[in-house]
Enzyme design. Sequence first.
Site, PDB file in Angstrom:
ATOM      1  N   HIS A 191      -9.435  -9.067   4.028  1.00 53.76           N
ATOM      2  CA  HIS A 191      -8.864  -8.164   3.279  1.00 53.76           C
ATOM      3  C   HIS A 191      -7.926  -8.800   2.003  1.00 53.76           C
ATOM      4  O   HIS A 191      -8.105  -7.937   0.923  1.00 53.76           O
ATOM      5  CB  HIS A 191      -7.873  -7.274   4.183  1.00 53.76           C
ATOM      6  N   GLU A 433     -21.372  -0.057  11.329  1.00 50.94           N
ATOM      7  CA  GLU A 433     -20.864  -1.420  11.186  1.00 50.94           C
ATOM      8  C   GLU A 433     -20.892  -2.320  12.227  1.00 50.94           C
ATOM      9  O   GLU A 433     -20.274  -3.146  12.638  1.00 50.94           O
ATOM     10  CB  GLU A 433     -19.424  -1.407  10.498  1.00 50.94           C
ATOM     11  N   ASP A 457     -18.355  -5.771   8.422  1.00 47.41           N
ATOM     12  CA  ASP A 457     -18.256  -6.076   9.880  1.00 47.41           C
ATOM     13  C   ASP A 457     -19.645  -5.918  10.451  1.00 47.41           C
ATOM     14  O   ASP A 457     -19.718  -6.814  11.266  1.00 47.41           O
ATOM     15  CB  ASP A 457     -17.592  -4.638  10.437  1.00 47.41           C
ATOM     16  N   CYS A 504     -20.693   0.736   1.704  1.00 49.22           N
ATOM     17  CA  CYS A 504     -19.426   0.524   1.412  1.00 49.22           C
ATOM     18  C   CYS A 504     -19.081  -0.654   1.489  1.00 49.22           C
ATOM     19  O   CYS A 504     -17.895  -1.350   1.269  1.00 49.22           O
ATOM     20  CB  CYS A 504     -18.731   1.825   1.585  1.00 49.22           C
TER      21      CYS A 504
HETATM   22  C1  PEP Z   1     -16.945  -3.025   6.304  1.00 45.34           C
HETATM   23  O1  PEP Z   1     -16.889  -3.377   7.367  1.00 45.34           O
HETATM   24  O2  PEP Z   1     -18.081  -3.375   5.689  1.00 45.34           O
HETATM   25  C2  PEP Z   1     -15.973  -2.067   5.578  1.00 45.34           C
HETATM   26  C3  PEP Z   1     -16.320  -1.200   4.524  1.00 45.34           C
HETATM   27  O3  PEP Z   1     -14.860  -1.854   6.239  1.00 45.34           O
HETATM   28  P1  PEP Z   1     -13.717  -2.915   6.273  1.00 45.34           P
HETATM   29  O4  PEP Z   1     -13.891  -3.773   5.054  1.00 45.34           O
HETATM   30  O5  PEP Z   1     -12.406  -2.233   5.663  1.00 45.34           O
HETATM   31  O6  PEP Z   1     -13.505  -3.507   7.638  1.00 45.34           O
HETATM   32 MG    MG Z   2     -15.079  -2.229   8.679  1.00 47.20          MG
END
Ligand code: PEP
Ligand code: MG
Length: 580
Positions: A191, A433, A457, A504
């Site tokens: 993150h 995911e 994920d 995404c």
């Molecule tokens: C992902 O897992 O690709 C996603 C978009 O969610 P995050 O990165 O917030 O886990």
């Molecule tokens: Mg995710």
Amino acid sequence: MIEIRGISASPGIIWGKAFVYIDDALQIPKYDIGPAWVVNELKRLQDAIDKATAEVKILQEDSSSKGFSQSGEILESHLIMLQDPQFQADVEADLRQELKNIEWIAYKTFREYSERLAGMDDPVFRERATDIRDVGHRVIGHLLHRRKVSLSNIKGEVILVGRDLVPSEAVAMHSSGILGLAMEEGGRTSHTAILARAFEIPAVLGLKDLTKQVQTGDEILIDGNQGVVIINPDEAARRSYEKSRRLWVLREVDLHQFVGLPAETRDGKMVSILGNIEVPEEVSALKLYGAEGIGLYRSEFLFIQPGRLPTEDIQVKAYAQVLEAMKGMDVTIRTLDLGGDKMIPNLSDTSEKNPLLGWRAIRFCLSERQIFKTQLRALYRASVYGKLKIMFPLITTVDEFFAARDLTCEVKEELVKENIPFDEDVPIGCMIEIPAAAAAADILAREARFFSIGTNDLIQYTLGVDRGNHRVAYLYDPFHPAVLRFIKNTIVNAHAEGIPVCMCGEMAGDPLATLLLLGMGLDQFSMNGSSIPEVKKIIRSASYAQAAEFADEIMRMRCGKEIFSFIKERMEKSFDLAVY
Ligand code: PEP
Ligand code: MG
């Protein structure tokens, strides 16, 4: 001069003074005092409370001048705690009885208060425990003559050096003077990396033993493109990086011409390019990069600020702000994805042995129904401000999807009874995911109105590689054939049921993956703003037929390395595209 290689996490080249940010725990001394010292100890406590109060007031003024009403409310509650006569009476009684130094007594009292709240059933009270700890840390820091540094205290422009940032710190980066980031932990899709890219702060992560080699005030250079950090660069290194930076800026200017153009292939196939956001303030930058909507709003960043849970009204305000700003374009808001690597003390289960396999995202929401329902109510209430889509994260089984969707029906019935207007037809989507969801995409496709592939994920779980652990980052490979097969299976089954597929995860903004994903039939690509122009450029330079052939060829290959080299070579030779 020391050069260290890490993981390139956010592009750009920058240099400046290092600020070493390590928030180590306070060591609380404990010793006996005589009865004559009680008055002195109480005076020390009062001094510390006064200093803490003055500090919170400054932070409060600062946050209201920046228009952050939520943090203003939290700080107001800290001021009330600091002046609480009951707390002061409890400390005094304990001090007289135990005759120990005031740091110890205050620490014990803060701990008792926060543990009492943390044990309560009501999540709102549990959240207050974090505030108590925060206030306690501040007061005891003053008693120990330790200044508690928080990111919002950092003055001037610095390169932040540390071990890692927790999500609530990372999300505050954009409002402090941070020019660049160099951290020991983290990977490309951790993150901290995602937020650094969102805020366009060059970053290198996974830098082993970095904090042992840098001191606050050292000159430090960050090359986020190559994943290199140089401590106290010599003249030659500085000159060479000045040149690289000029070239990088020229490239950005060149890409800017694609901002307003559609993502249309040479043979007329259109795909959508959307943006990812974590906080509403990112919307304006996203629009400048030519995003055609929002494919992922990570709503949990509203929840991970220290302090209490956002109320339904606060949530409505944030969601409506984004929907209104996007002026009728699609806005996909993902429901709370807490837990895993986004823990909130007192809300998440911090004792889990395997948080990434544990109580996170939709699993958390389906057991903390009240929190989830409040969010769904806020989403539906905000739906009248624009074109909302809702999606659920980390779906493993179709039952979870049903349970979450049933709750949206319950919420809608409530709103009808209360005469509150909302959009009846908000599309409900499912994130793909978890490998189980990708493998069973045919089942989920019959229920969801759209899919959104969360590759961050999906790669982590498919390959069994923690996305934030730099030691195993070499195994985290978006081009692994298993990952590509899951993506393909998701797209094929979605299309068979007539629903669109968005991606995404960070792979959607990776220029090396663009032609492959286009050729696989992906409908929508959602990414951070600064990746949009280059992805549009690539899509506009190829035909869909070429991309489909290219993808078919890749699907026959055996390993990620082979695929990576093939993509690089073909992009340069056949499509005349140099990927940085
Ligand atoms: C992902 O897992 O690709 C996603 C978009 O969610 P995050 O990165 O917030 O886990
Ligand atoms: Mg995710």
